[in-house]
Design a protein around this motif. Structure first.
Motif, mmCIF file in Angstrom:
data_model
loop_
_atom_site.group_PDB
_atom_site.id
_atom_site.type_symbol
_atom_site.label_atom_id
_atom_site.label_comp_id
_atom_site.label_asym_id
_atom_site.label_seq_id
_atom_site.Cartn_x
_atom_site.Cartn_y
_atom_site.Cartn_z
ATOM 1 N N ILE A 288 67.716 54.434 24.990
ATOM 2 C CA ILE A 288 69.052 54.896 24.283
ATOM 3 C C ILE A 288 69.153 56.346 23.931
ATOM 4 O O ILE A 288 68.166 56.832 23.525
ATOM 5 C CB ILE A 288 69.048 54.088 23.050
ATOM 6 N N CYS A 289 70.283 56.793 24.377
ATOM 7 C CA CYS A 289 70.447 58.184 24.271
ATOM 8 C C CYS A 289 71.620 58.443 22.996
ATOM 9 O O CYS A 289 72.822 57.900 23.210
ATOM 10 C CB CYS A 289 71.011 58.969 25.399
ATOM 11 N N MET A 290 71.120 58.952 21.929
ATOM 12 C CA MET A 290 72.202 58.942 20.790
ATOM 13 C C MET A 290 72.958 60.169 20.971
ATOM 14 O O MET A 290 72.547 61.224 20.725
ATOM 15 C CB MET A 290 71.496 58.987 19.649
ATOM 16 N N VAL A 291 74.281 60.073 21.408
ATOM 17 C CA VAL A 291 75.142 61.139 21.560
ATOM 18 C C VAL A 291 76.104 61.232 20.388
ATOM 19 O O VAL A 291 76.188 62.442 20.093
ATOM 20 C CB VAL A 291 76.222 60.725 22.933
ATOM 21 N N TYR B 142 74.073 71.387 23.770
ATOM 22 C CA TYR B 142 73.629 71.619 25.144
ATOM 23 C C TYR B 142 72.860 73.195 25.062
ATOM 24 O O TYR B 142 72.903 73.933 24.375
ATOM 25 C CB TYR B 142 74.773 71.654 26.087
ATOM 26 N N THR B 143 71.971 73.269 26.026
ATOM 27 C CA THR B 143 71.218 74.562 26.223
ATOM 28 C C THR B 143 72.269 75.317 27.021
ATOM 29 O O THR B 143 73.124 74.839 27.801
ATOM 30 C CB THR B 143 69.840 74.172 26.737
ATOM 31 N N LYS B 144 71.891 76.651 27.227
ATOM 32 C CA LYS B 144 72.505 77.369 28.253
ATOM 33 C C LYS B 144 72.325 77.077 29.539
ATOM 34 O O LYS B 144 73.532 77.141 30.396
ATOM 35 C CB LYS B 144 71.676 78.741 28.080
ATOM 36 N N GLU B 145 71.311 76.224 30.117
ATOM 37 C CA GLU B 145 70.977 75.874 31.219
ATOM 38 C C GLU B 145 71.994 74.471 31.613
ATOM 39 O O GLU B 145 72.484 74.292 32.459
ATOM 40 C CB GLU B 145 69.474 75.501 31.777
ATOM 41 N N GLU B 146 72.116 73.796 30.559
ATOM 42 C CA GLU B 146 72.955 72.519 30.709
ATOM 43 C C GLU B 146 74.436 72.865 30.601
ATOM 44 O O GLU B 146 75.040 72.420 31.613
ATOM 45 C CB GLU B 146 72.654 71.593 29.582
ATOM 46 N N PHE B 147 74.691 74.208 30.108
ATOM 47 C CA PHE B 147 76.103 74.528 30.121
ATOM 48 C C PHE B 147 76.406 75.130 31.356
ATOM 49 O O PHE B 147 77.352 74.872 32.188
ATOM 50 C CB PHE B 147 76.400 75.552 29.111
ATOM 51 N N ARG B 148 75.522 75.893 31.874
ATOM 52 C CA ARG B 148 75.768 76.371 33.290
ATOM 53 C C ARG B 148 75.808 75.161 34.202
ATOM 54 O O ARG B 148 76.705 75.670 35.195
ATOM 55 C CB ARG B 148 74.296 77.343 33.515
ATOM 56 N N GLN B 149 74.993 74.396 34.247
ATOM 57 C CA GLN B 149 75.195 73.375 35.189
ATOM 58 C C GLN B 149 76.514 72.594 35.126
ATOM 59 O O GLN B 149 76.915 72.290 36.432
ATOM 60 C CB GLN B 149 73.940 72.207 35.022
ATOM 61 N N ALA B 150 77.052 72.367 33.958
ATOM 62 C CA ALA B 150 78.255 71.616 33.795
ATOM 63 C C ALA B 150 79.372 72.524 34.211
ATOM 64 O O ALA B 150 80.166 72.012 35.063
ATOM 65 C CB ALA B 150 78.377 71.331 32.278
ATOM 66 N N VAL B 151 79.393 73.887 34.114
ATOM 67 C CA VAL B 151 80.393 74.911 34.867
ATOM 68 C C VAL B 151 80.267 74.723 35.980
ATOM 69 O O VAL B 151 81.187 74.651 36.952
ATOM 70 C CB VAL B 151 80.165 76.027 33.974
ATOM 71 N N GLU B 152 79.003 74.636 36.759
ATOM 72 C CA GLU B 152 78.921 74.645 38.121
ATOM 73 C C GLU B 152 79.461 73.492 38.703
ATOM 74 O O GLU B 152 79.831 73.231 39.938
ATOM 75 C CB GLU B 152 77.290 74.814 38.466
ATOM 76 N N TYR B 153 79.383 72.354 38.117
ATOM 77 C CA TYR B 153 79.782 70.912 38.323
ATOM 78 C C TYR B 153 81.323 70.848 38.364
ATOM 79 O O TYR B 153 81.725 69.930 39.105
ATOM 80 C CB TYR B 153 78.959 69.831 37.676
ATOM 81 N N LEU B 154 82.018 71.649 37.595
ATOM 82 C CA LEU B 154 83.316 71.105 37.237
ATOM 83 C C LEU B 154 84.203 71.199 38.557
ATOM 84 O O LEU B 154 84.927 70.366 38.618
ATOM 85 C CB LEU B 154 84.029 72.507 36.381
ATOM 86 N N PRO B 155 84.105 72.143 39.522
ATOM 87 C CA PRO B 155 84.927 71.949 40.748
ATOM 88 C C PRO B 155 84.726 70.317 41.373
ATOM 89 O O PRO B 155 85.667 69.935 41.767
ATOM 90 C CB PRO B 155 84.557 73.103 41.629
ATOM 91 N N GLU B 156 83.566 70.268 41.498
ATOM 92 C CA GLU B 156 83.286 68.768 42.092
ATOM 93 C C GLU B 156 83.751 67.654 41.259
ATOM 94 O O GLU B 156 84.378 66.422 41.707
ATOM 95 C CB GLU B 156 81.633 68.623 42.193
ATOM 96 N N ALA B 157 83.723 67.929 39.870
ATOM 97 C CA ALA B 157 84.320 66.769 38.887
ATOM 98 C C ALA B 157 85.880 66.947 38.352
ATOM 99 O O ALA B 157 86.037 66.289 37.661
ATOM 100 C CB ALA B 157 83.263 66.652 37.903
ATOM 101 N N GLU B 158 86.303 67.730 39.168
ATOM 102 C CA GLU B 158 87.753 68.150 38.547
ATOM 103 C C GLU B 158 88.703 66.789 38.613
ATOM 104 O O GLU B 158 89.406 66.640 37.528
ATOM 105 C CB GLU B 158 88.459 69.392 39.352
ATOM 106 N N ASP B 159 88.715 66.251 39.680
ATOM 107 C CA ASP B 159 89.314 65.069 39.623
ATOM 108 C C ASP B 159 89.155 63.902 38.867
ATOM 109 O O ASP B 159 90.036 63.271 38.247
ATOM 110 C CB ASP B 159 89.428 64.429 41.181
ATOM 111 N N LEU B 160 87.844 63.790 38.499
ATOM 112 C CA LEU B 160 87.466 62.840 37.412
ATOM 113 C C LEU B 160 87.947 63.524 36.233
ATOM 114 O O LEU B 160 88.210 62.395 35.303
ATOM 115 C CB LEU B 160 86.013 62.763 37.551
ATOM 116 N N LEU B 161 87.722 64.506 35.830
ATOM 117 C CA LEU B 161 87.772 65.134 34.563
ATOM 118 C C LEU B 161 89.488 65.116 34.192
ATOM 119 O O LEU B 161 89.974 64.862 32.941
ATOM 120 C CB LEU B 161 87.482 66.244 34.186
ATOM 121 N N LYS B 162 90.428 65.375 35.321
ATOM 122 C CA LYS B 162 92.020 65.230 35.167
ATOM 123 C C LYS B 162 92.209 63.873 34.682
ATOM 124 O O LYS B 162 93.374 63.819 33.777
ATOM 125 C CB LYS B 162 92.422 65.546 36.335
#
Length: 170
Positions: free
Chosen positions: A84-87, A114-134
């Motif tokens: 279980i991940c309590m978000v 989030y940590t700085k590293e997780e934030f960096r990973q999320a920003v890096e992933y944005l172009p790949e996930a853009e359609d999904l996030l829209k």
């Protein structure tokens, strides 16, 4: 948050992603996105999840609602040795069946920010996930209309998932 988590899990290869909610509009969107919607007012998430997982329960459960009902139900939906991940940030103390965590050897982990590293990973992933996030942005409002956003979200007839406040369009 739950819908985005569900979409990301599906994108990353999860075979079955259940979304439990009480808002019918969000549940319809979840179905459109290939997720398995369960209305927790009218359906039994534990029963449905176990039927669709051969009686095992889910491997991982992300609790994003902050509701007492979810706290009581989450250990029942989860399989033996599941996580279980309590978000959600719960605003009040809720009961959790600690017997399940013990006897089913479940893992409960919390998350706050989030940590700085997780934030960096999320920003890096944005172009790949853009359609999904829209998909989850259902409304865009100018900054001057920002105070009306909470009313939009509260009105189930608006069909909001995520409302983007456009700070460039004042």
């Amino acid at each position: 948050i739950g819908m985005i988590a569900g979409l990301m899990l599906k994108r990353l290869g999860a075979a079955k992603v259940f979304i439990s909610d009480i808002n019918q509009n969000r549940l319809e969107k979840a179905r459109e996105y290939g997720l398995i919607p369960v209305n927790s007012k009218t359906g039994d998430l534990e029963k449905i999840a176990k039927e669709l997982t051969g009686g095992e329960g889910v491997d991982v459960l992300f609790e994003c609602s902050g509701s007492e009902f979810a706290s009581l139900q989450m250990t029942k939906v989860l399989r033996v040795s599941g996580t279980i991940c309590m978000v959600a940030v719960h605003k009040a103390q809720h009961k959790v069946d600690l017997r399940d965590i013990n006897f089913k050897e479940q893992t409960l982990t919390g998350t706050r920010v989030y940590t700085k590293e997780e934030f960096r990973q999320a920003v890096e992933y944005l172009p790949e996930a853009e359609d999904l996030l829209k998909k989850v942005i259902t409304h865009v409002v100018p900054l001057k209309d920002a105070p009306s956003v909470f009313g939009m979200i509260a009105d189930e007839n608006q069909g909001t998932l995520k409302v983007l406040v456009d700070c460039q369009n004042i």
